[in-house]
Design a protein around this motif. Sequence first.
Motif, mmCIF file in Angstrom:
data_model
loop_
_atom_site.group_PDB
_atom_site.id
_atom_site.type_symbol
_atom_site.label_atom_id
_atom_site.label_comp_id
_atom_site.label_asym_id
_atom_site.label_seq_id
_atom_site.Cartn_x
_atom_site.Cartn_y
_atom_site.Cartn_z
ATOM 1 N N SER A 1 0.823 -1.204 0.000
ATOM 2 C CA SER A 1 0.000 0.000 0.000
ATOM 3 C C SER A 1 0.859 1.256 0.000
ATOM 4 O O SER A 1 1.872 1.325 0.695
ATOM 5 N N SER B 1 -3.322 2.826 5.868
ATOM 6 C CA SER B 1 -3.621 1.697 4.983
ATOM 7 C C SER B 1 -4.448 0.619 5.663
ATOM 8 O O SER B 1 -4.140 0.179 6.770
ATOM 9 N N THR C 1 -4.848 -2.473 4.214
ATOM 10 C CA THR C 1 -4.185 -3.772 4.026
ATOM 11 C C THR C 1 -2.985 -3.927 4.966
ATOM 12 O O THR C 1 -2.679 -5.041 5.390
ATOM 13 N N GLY D 1 -14.267 0.320 -3.427
ATOM 14 C CA GLY D 1 -15.604 -0.070 -3.862
ATOM 15 C C GLY D 1 -15.874 -1.524 -3.558
ATOM 16 O O GLY D 1 -15.123 -2.169 -2.825
#
Length: 192
Positions: free
Chosen positions: A9, A15, A17, A132
């Motif tokens: 990331s 972040s 992740t 998304g």
Amino acid sequence: MKLLHLDSSALGTGSVTRELTAAIVARWQDKLPQVQVEYRDLDTSPLPHLTGSSLAQANPDEAADAARTLEQFLAADVVVIGAPMYNFSIPSTLKAWIDRIAVAGKTFRYTENGPEGLAGAKKVIIASGRGGIHTGAPTDFQEPYLRQVFAFLGVEDLEFVRAEGVAYSPQHRSDAIAGALASIGEPMRLAA
Ligand SMILES: Cc1cc2nc3c(=O)[nH]c(=O)nc-3n(C[C@H](O)[C@H](O)[C@H](O)COP(=O)(O)O)c2cc1C
């Protein structure tokens, strides 16, 4: 047992992740304290893009880093990878790492019957973060791509830990992270 921990990331401490890979690795360390962890931050220590010069091993430092990267991947029993969705796919830093571990004769080979993966004896855990919601949609070039790459290399034990829709709202983000943390699989001793 060796665990390779990778983050890619570009969002630093914000972040999703990175939070997920840290939690996954901590879980393995809690359960199996003898696990040896190696870490590479592909954002702050990126591999160069694969070029003709890389293939020709023109730069000794680059060639040495590529060789180390491949050895590190091959030696790992468990690989934990932070893989955000960037522009419907993965960060180019993670793609640059994949370009160094997909090596003919080392991690795959072609036979008369087609391709054969040579890097199967490991578990790969992908921490996926997406702004998304894309699971199952034609907009997803991240998870199917990663599934294809690791299947091609022979990895059958592939786990995804997903936080989706994190850009929808702060509530979506915290719910998605909580759901992802709750979905982390139980670490287990793997046959050497
Ligand atoms: C450069 C960039 C590109 C992105 N592209 C997408 C995208 O194509 N689709 C999507 O759903 N989210 C996209 N996002 C949102 C990220 O997937 C989301 O912020 C996720 O949490 C990233 O993981 P990270 O927080 O560990 O970096 C993008 C974010 C950045 C910074």
